[in-house]
Design an enzyme around this catalytic site. Sequence first.
Site, PDB file in Angstrom:
ATOM      1  N   GLY A 181      -9.539   4.113   9.034  1.00 31.48           N
ATOM      2  CA  GLY A 181      -9.238   2.825   8.816  1.00 31.48           C
ATOM      3  C   GLY A 181      -9.483   2.002  10.392  1.00 31.48           C
ATOM      4  N   GLY A 182      -8.415   1.142  10.546  1.00 32.36           N
ATOM      5  CA  GLY A 182      -8.555   0.279  11.793  1.00 32.36           C
ATOM      6  C   GLY A 182      -8.463   1.305  13.150  1.00 32.36           C
ATOM      7  N   GLY A 415     -43.144 -10.265  26.431  1.00 32.31           N
ATOM      8  CA  GLY A 415     -41.703 -10.471  26.683  1.00 32.31           C
ATOM      9  C   GLY A 415     -41.045  -9.275  26.998  1.00 32.31           C
ATOM     10  N   ALA A 416     -41.424  -8.098  26.325  1.00 35.83           N
ATOM     11  CA  ALA A 416     -40.869  -6.825  27.009  1.00 35.83           C
ATOM     12  C   ALA A 416     -41.142  -6.328  28.351  1.00 35.83           C
ATOM     13  CB  ALA A 416     -41.303  -5.613  25.953  1.00 35.83           C
TER      14      ALA A 416
HETATM   15  C1  HXC Z   1       1.741   9.494   7.342  1.00 31.52           C
HETATM   16  C2  HXC Z   1       0.115  11.256   6.939  1.00 31.52           C
HETATM   17  C3  HXC Z   1      -0.834  10.292   7.022  1.00 31.52           C
HETATM   18  C4  HXC Z   1      -0.505   8.795   7.283  1.00 31.52           C
HETATM   19  C5  HXC Z   1      -1.624  12.039   6.789  1.00 31.52           C
HETATM   20  N1  HXC Z   1      -0.286  12.418   6.598  1.00 31.52           N
HETATM   21  N2  HXC Z   1      -1.976  10.878   6.839  1.00 31.52           N
HETATM   22  N3  HXC Z   1       1.581  10.872   6.888  1.00 31.52           N
HETATM   23  N4  HXC Z   1       0.838   8.633   7.441  1.00 31.52           N
HETATM   24  N5  HXC Z   1      -1.590   8.036   7.490  1.00 31.52           N
HETATM   25  C6  HXC Z   1       0.204  13.680   6.508  1.00 31.52           C
HETATM   26  C7  HXC Z   1       0.285  14.067   5.163  1.00 31.52           C
HETATM   27  O1  HXC Z   1       1.406  13.732   4.342  1.00 31.52           O
HETATM   28  C8  HXC Z   1       0.255  15.575   5.287  1.00 31.52           C
HETATM   29  O2  HXC Z   1       1.774  15.865   5.710  1.00 31.52           O
HETATM   30  C9  HXC Z   1      -0.212  16.021   6.669  1.00 31.52           C
HETATM   31  O3  HXC Z   1      -0.362  14.641   7.205  1.00 31.52           O
HETATM   32  C10 HXC Z   1      -1.407  16.644   6.472  1.00 31.52           C
HETATM   33  O4  HXC Z   1      -2.155  15.614   5.579  1.00 31.52           O
HETATM   34  P1  HXC Z   1      -3.112  16.278   4.391  1.00 31.52           P
HETATM   35  O5  HXC Z   1      -3.668  15.116   3.688  1.00 31.52           O
HETATM   36  O6  HXC Z   1      -2.779  17.364   3.960  1.00 31.52           O
HETATM   37  O7  HXC Z   1      -4.443  16.813   5.151  1.00 31.52           O
HETATM   38  P2  HXC Z   1      -6.012  16.934   4.830  1.00 31.52           P
HETATM   39  O8  HXC Z   1      -6.271  17.308   3.594  1.00 31.52           O
HETATM   40  O9  HXC Z   1      -6.795  17.681   6.045  1.00 31.52           O
HETATM   41  O10 HXC Z   1      -6.648  15.390   4.752  1.00 31.52           O
HETATM   42  C11 HXC Z   1      -6.490  14.478   6.022  1.00 31.52           C
HETATM   43  C12 HXC Z   1      -6.743  13.044   5.553  1.00 31.52           C
HETATM   44  C13 HXC Z   1      -5.725  12.415   4.542  1.00 31.52           C
HETATM   45  C14 HXC Z   1      -8.094  12.894   5.230  1.00 31.52           C
HETATM   46  C15 HXC Z   1      -6.569  12.249   6.793  1.00 31.52           C
HETATM   47  O11 HXC Z   1      -4.397  13.108   4.749  1.00 31.52           O
HETATM   48  C16 HXC Z   1      -5.721  11.101   4.356  1.00 31.52           C
HETATM   49  O12 HXC Z   1      -6.624  10.670   3.574  1.00 31.52           O
HETATM   50  N6  HXC Z   1      -4.844  10.483   5.077  1.00 31.52           N
HETATM   51  C17 HXC Z   1      -4.747   9.065   4.765  1.00 31.52           C
HETATM   52  C18 HXC Z   1      -5.828   8.268   5.606  1.00 31.52           C
HETATM   53  C19 HXC Z   1      -5.418   6.810   5.665  1.00 31.52           C
HETATM   54  O13 HXC Z   1      -6.014   6.088   4.626  1.00 31.52           O
HETATM   55  N7  HXC Z   1      -4.599   6.306   6.549  1.00 31.52           N
HETATM   56  C20 HXC Z   1      -4.444   5.022   6.593  1.00 31.52           C
HETATM   57  C21 HXC Z   1      -5.704   4.215   7.209  1.00 31.52           C
HETATM   58  S1  HXC Z   1      -5.286   2.554   7.302  1.00 31.52           S
HETATM   59  P3  HXC Z   1       2.496  17.357   5.448  1.00 31.52           P
HETATM   60  O14 HXC Z   1       4.014  16.921   5.425  1.00 31.52           O
HETATM   61  O15 HXC Z   1       2.110  17.661   3.999  1.00 31.52           O
HETATM   62  O16 HXC Z   1       1.884  18.184   6.270  1.00 31.52           O
HETATM   63  C22 HXC Z   1      -4.937   2.722   9.008  1.00 31.52           C
HETATM   64  C23 HXC Z   1      -4.865   1.044   9.370  1.00 31.52           C
HETATM   65  C24 HXC Z   1      -4.901   1.004  10.679  1.00 31.52           C
HETATM   66  O17 HXC Z   1      -5.069   3.595   9.643  1.00 31.52           O
HETATM   67  C25 HXC Z   1      -5.125  -0.510  11.226  1.00 31.52           C
HETATM   68  C26 HXC Z   1      -5.426  -0.644  12.630  1.00 31.52           C
HETATM   69  C27 HXC Z   1      -5.789  -1.868  12.861  1.00 31.52           C
END
Ligand code: HXC
Length: 525
Positions: A181-182, A415-416
């Site tokens: 993401g961001g 130019g290079a």
């Molecule tokens: C809260 C989160 C989390 C999140 C993961 N967890 N991402 N908790 N917020 N964004 C937690 C899970 O609930 C889980 O908790 C633990 O972390 C491990 O995650 P898993 O999914 O079991 O691990 P894995 O299979 O290795 O997968 C990792 C992952 C996946 C690929 C990162 O978790 C995922 O896709 N997460 C979401 C990614 C995402 O879309 N993020 C938001 C992006 S937008 P438990 O309690 O079970 O251990 C963004 C905006 C930023 O970031 C903007 C800035 C401008």
Amino acid sequence: MYQRPENLNEIQENNIFSTLHDRRRRSKEGGGKKRIENQHKKGKLTARERIELLVDENSFNEIDSFVTHQSTKFDMAGTKPYGDGVVTGHAKISGRTIYVYSQDFTVFGGSLGRAQATKICKVMDLAIKTGNPIIGLLDSGGARIQEGVASLAGYGDIFYRNTQASGVIPQISVILGPCAGGAVYSPALTDFVLMNKENSFMFVTGPEVVKAVTGEEISFYDLGGSNVHSSITGVCHLVGETEEDTLDLVRKLMAYLPSNNLNDTPSDQHLLDVNTQQNLRELIPAEEDEPYDMKSILGIIVDSDSFLELQEDWAKNIIIGFSRLNGSTVGIVANQPLYLGGAIDFNAADKASRFIRFCDSFNIPILTFVDVPGFLPGIKQEHEGIIRHGAKLLFAYSEATVPKISVIVRKAYGGAYIVMSSKHLGTDVNLAWPTAQIAVMGSEGACRILYRSKLIGVDNPEQILKEFTEKFKEEFANPYQAAELGYVDKVIFPEETRNEIIVSLSILRNKREQTPRRKHGIFPV
Ligand code: HXC
């Protein structure tokens, strides 16, 4: 009746100290044993193990280890691990202070909420104020979903600081897990991005979103793994085979960098072995279009084994990296005749211009080796904006006020010629080998245009063209016209190069250059 124990003070004292003891112990537990085991099973280290590997032994000094999130939604109030998913503090690398933050994937997937962001911002602020590099070890699921806009605000605060720190202190991002993401924009704003070969991923939208929106199916690795970012996008500067290797690369990189824009670069007198310079003559092929490896030339001229190449697999037609001459750091930019004949394309221009700007910000002299036939022709190049990207390179060289030295090894066409650190862009010392060919274009191409009418209707046009070309080469395909005009300061034998550069660097050490007063130029991004 209550009787005051005689040793009450002792008991209270014991409680006070054991509370701190207990808190310290708990602050090291992260997300608990099971999640740490999971992390290890994935072949990943924990946040603390990574810091230990990165920094000098026993030098890590943690701060904010008792910070917790203040969120109450989604039952968060019941789970408040100390540290809130990031370990922060200062430490030493080769005896020099750095600030570091290391995201802990075992706590809410390393996701960034308000408290974590505030911790990261604190070490960034300290790093900026004290003039020390900041290193981020990233392993996170991105914005903490439970905290909503507060976590987005946290990212904004980090991006703002990345920008304020730019050109003031070196900023290094090490991706050791997901960076989605961001969240990718903090590394993208920093100076160097390192990735671990297998376990690190960077993408703005992950495979699931890509599939939902475009129907394309792709794995994490193929979408944003180390291979993608080191060879296709250019986001990544260095890749380590393992986490240990990746962290070791950070230490290697740090050895070339100053702590801030006012400090000198560290020098290293250990690598003063000098290669035999005579061999340089044999490395330039007799045929002007025959490729050779520019790195073999660099390897002889710089201090032995001192070249650290960056973005090695992206835009291979230009080489960038740090090296040492007589122990001092220099930034090297060089055309690479092995790829695209060393021609400059839009990626090469991007790659070199950003590196030049880094060197200029941190007082690192820029050493350019030239063998370039021109800008790469083609519809793709024109339509992808070679005009805009090429302008970046001109701008970066022209605005750089650090010592600039160039060596024309073979071709410097059109130019290079101008863009590759020519005298006209303010380069201080321009050297050329006798093999240099400084011309508007290659000899044969020039003769085809110049003598077009003379080649029409004759029996043996190719023979006549060859004769014209030989004559043209004698006249123009050499460094002497440029030397006569003062555009090349000196024509030197290849084996004199190392010495000439070392002398030039020492003469230029106190170079001062005034630029016009302005807020900032408009870099042609
Ligand atoms: C809260 C989160 C989390 C999140 C993961 N967890 N991402 N908790 N917020 N964004 C937690 C899970 O609930 C889980 O908790 C633990 O972390 C491990 O995650 P898993 O999914 O079991 O691990 P894995 O299979 O290795 O997968 C990792 C992952 C996946 C690929 C990162 O978790 C995922 O896709 N997460 C979401 C990614 C995402 O879309 N993020 C938001 C992006 S937008 P438990 O309690 O079970 O251990 C963004 C905006 C930023 O970031 C903007 C800035 C401008």
